[in-house]
Motif scaffolding. Sequence first.
Motif, PDB file in Angstrom:
ATOM      1  N   THR A 147       0.947  -1.291   0.083  1.00 28.14           N
ATOM      2  CA  THR A 147      -0.080   0.029  -0.130  1.00 28.14           C
ATOM      3  C   THR A 147       0.631   1.306   0.095  1.00 28.14           C
ATOM      4  O   THR A 147       1.260   1.591   0.981  1.00 28.14           O
ATOM      5  N   ASP A 148       1.037   1.621  -1.378  1.00 27.50           N
ATOM      6  CA  ASP A 148       2.115   2.956  -1.322  1.00 27.50           C
ATOM      7  C   ASP A 148       1.314   4.354  -0.689  1.00 27.50           C
ATOM      8  O   ASP A 148       1.781   5.248  -0.230  1.00 27.50           O
ATOM      9  N   ASP A 149      -0.199   4.270  -0.759  1.00 27.28           N
ATOM     10  CA  ASP A 149      -0.735   5.363  -0.432  1.00 27.28           C
ATOM     11  C   ASP A 149      -0.641   5.761   1.193  1.00 27.28           C
ATOM     12  O   ASP A 149      -0.744   4.835   1.905  1.00 27.28           O
ATOM     13  N   GLN A 150      -0.372   7.075   1.556  1.00 20.95           N
ATOM     14  CA  GLN A 150      -0.358   7.089   3.012  1.00 20.95           C
ATOM     15  C   GLN A 150      -1.844   7.399   3.548  1.00 20.95           C
ATOM     16  O   GLN A 150      -2.797   7.816   2.497  1.00 20.95           O
ATOM     17  N   ASP A 151      -1.931   7.605   4.603  1.00 22.27           N
ATOM     18  CA  ASP A 151      -3.336   7.953   5.263  1.00 22.27           C
ATOM     19  C   ASP A 151      -3.899   9.250   4.847  1.00 22.27           C
ATOM     20  O   ASP A 151      -3.027  10.208   5.067  1.00 22.27           O
ATOM     21  N   PRO A 152      -4.749   9.422   4.053  1.00 27.04           N
ATOM     22  CA  PRO A 152      -5.217  10.975   3.758  1.00 27.04           C
ATOM     23  C   PRO A 152      -5.141  11.781   4.655  1.00 27.04           C
ATOM     24  O   PRO A 152      -5.278  13.053   4.704  1.00 27.04           O
ATOM     25  N   GLN A 153      -5.571  11.291   5.753  1.00 24.78           N
ATOM     26  CA  GLN A 153      -5.752  12.399   7.111  1.00 24.78           C
ATOM     27  C   GLN A 153      -4.402  12.893   7.592  1.00 24.78           C
ATOM     28  O   GLN A 153      -4.373  13.694   8.319  1.00 24.78           O
ATOM     29  N   ASP A 154      -3.418  12.196   6.975  1.00 23.75           N
ATOM     30  CA  ASP A 154      -2.065  12.645   7.628  1.00 23.75           C
ATOM     31  C   ASP A 154      -1.699  13.953   6.970  1.00 23.75           C
ATOM     32  O   ASP A 154      -0.418  14.529   7.125  1.00 23.75           O
ATOM     33  N   GLN A 155      -2.288  14.304   5.692  1.00 23.26           N
ATOM     34  CA  GLN A 155      -1.850  15.236   5.204  1.00 23.26           C
ATOM     35  C   GLN A 155      -1.637  16.828   6.088  1.00 23.26           C
ATOM     36  O   GLN A 155      -2.769  16.910   6.705  1.00 23.26           O
ATOM     37  N   GLY A 156      -0.532  17.351   5.842  1.00 23.44           N
ATOM     38  CA  GLY A 156      -0.440  18.670   6.698  1.00 23.44           C
ATOM     39  C   GLY A 156       0.042  18.401   8.021  1.00 23.44           C
ATOM     40  O   GLY A 156       0.213  19.267   8.773  1.00 23.44           O
ATOM     41  N   ARG A 157       0.052  17.105   8.454  1.00 23.53           N
ATOM     42  CA  ARG A 157       0.470  16.881   9.912  1.00 23.53           C
ATOM     43  C   ARG A 157       2.138  16.630   9.872  1.00 23.53           C
ATOM     44  O   ARG A 157       2.611  16.105   9.048  1.00 23.53           O
ATOM     45  N   GLN A 158       2.640  16.575  11.150  1.00 23.65           N
ATOM     46  CA  GLN A 158       4.013  16.334  11.327  1.00 23.65           C
ATOM     47  C   GLN A 158       4.003  14.808  10.863  1.00 23.65           C
ATOM     48  O   GLN A 158       3.283  13.949  11.235  1.00 23.65           O
ATOM     49  N   PRO A 159       5.213  14.407  10.373  1.00 24.07           N
ATOM     50  CA  PRO A 159       5.203  12.799  10.076  1.00 24.07           C
ATOM     51  C   PRO A 159       5.187  12.106  11.054  1.00 24.07           C
ATOM     52  O   PRO A 159       5.902  12.300  12.276  1.00 24.07           O
ATOM     53  N   GLY A 160       4.711  10.866  11.388  1.00 25.71           N
ATOM     54  CA  GLY A 160       4.413  10.294  12.370  1.00 25.71           C
ATOM     55  C   GLY A 160       3.542  10.507  13.634  1.00 25.71           C
ATOM     56  O   GLY A 160       3.296   9.901  14.547  1.00 25.71           O
ATOM     57  N   ARG A 161       2.624  11.555  13.310  1.00 23.03           N
ATOM     58  CA  ARG A 161       1.987  12.220  14.106  1.00 23.03           C
ATOM     59  C   ARG A 161       0.605  12.602  13.719  1.00 23.03           C
ATOM     60  O   ARG A 161      -0.157  13.365  13.893  1.00 23.03           O
ATOM     61  N   GLY A 162       0.153  11.658  12.911  1.00 27.07           N
ATOM     62  CA  GLY A 162      -1.197  11.662  12.195  1.00 27.07           C
ATOM     63  C   GLY A 162      -2.130  10.633  12.769  1.00 27.07           C
ATOM     64  O   GLY A 162      -2.519  10.651  13.672  1.00 27.07           O
ATOM     65  N   HIS A 163      -2.528   9.685  11.809  1.00 29.77           N
ATOM     66  CA  HIS A 163      -3.227   8.700  12.251  1.00 29.77           C
ATOM     67  C   HIS A 163      -2.955   7.604  13.242  1.00 29.77           C
ATOM     68  O   HIS A 163      -1.585   7.485  13.511  1.00 29.77           O
ATOM     69  N   ASP A 164      -3.596   7.394  14.355  1.00 26.51           N
ATOM     70  CA  ASP A 164      -3.405   6.357  15.262  1.00 26.51           C
ATOM     71  C   ASP A 164      -4.238   5.037  15.195  1.00 26.51           C
ATOM     72  O   ASP A 164      -4.681   4.795  14.179  1.00 26.51           O
ATOM     73  N   VAL A 165      -3.967   4.111  16.264  1.00 22.15           N
ATOM     74  CA  VAL A 165      -4.450   2.874  16.059  1.00 22.15           C
ATOM     75  C   VAL A 165      -5.940   2.989  15.857  1.00 22.15           C
ATOM     76  O   VAL A 165      -6.556   1.731  15.304  1.00 22.15           O
TER      77      VAL A 165
END
Length: 264
Positions: free
Chosen positions: A90-108
């Motif tokens: 899965t190459d796509d990143q979680d869309p909700q991570d856009q604009g957030r600090q890397p590694g500090r977007g979506h959680d479990v």
Amino acid sequence: MAIPQPAIMLPRELQHGTIALESKPSASIHYTFAKGQGLQKGPHRLVVFLNGLMTDKSTWLPVMAAIIRDNQGSGYPPLLAYDRFGQGLTDDQDPQDQGRQPGRGHDVSDAAQDLHQLIIQVCRDKLETTTEQLWIIFVANSIGCVMARLYAEWHPGSVAALLLLDSMIANSDFDWWPDPDSHDFDPENLPADVTAEVLREQRAKFATIFAPNAINKEGLDRRNVAELLPCSDRPLLRGPGGGKPLVMVVEHDAEHFASEGLKV
């Protein structure tokens, strides 16, 4: 990038593809699915494999292949494995991570919600049923066990069994090693082949991978896991029909885990 696996001939029953979650239509995730064979009596069942943090769905393919090959004629339930956003194929990143600090977007919790949406679409499009008519069996590894527990808690009556392999200790900060810089540290308590410097290096290495605030390639934020699941034995889970789901926990083989850890 998929984790290299021993070369095996995968059965044709395993289908591979991508799917866009209707809750996040701008991105797609990669999955492997087998529709199942036989087992027409009783409720619909679905076995869902949940990846750990450092592995992807390729690790489950030999298991899925073995289930299919060993149960030709006798039947097996539908099987599903997938790579979460930013993981494996899965190459796509979680869309909700856009604009957030890397590694500090979506959680479990976000990942568990994505899992529910995936199961809804698989039920509808491939099994021609609904989640209300489904018994789910989770086979989970590491951080995937946290997602399985959250799912079972949030969707009571839907999960019939959980096989938790090398489960993450959700309410831990993973600071397990003795601290050689602590005022009460006694080097006399160390094994003969372990020095304070070795211990210091191991603590630092372990923290870069497993500490809740460590950033991973997947971009999964794990800092709130202990808040989501503060107790190892609560909340009580409710399975189909109001009973308890079957739960089995398999721990690390200590020697194998140590040897694999040296490769990381």
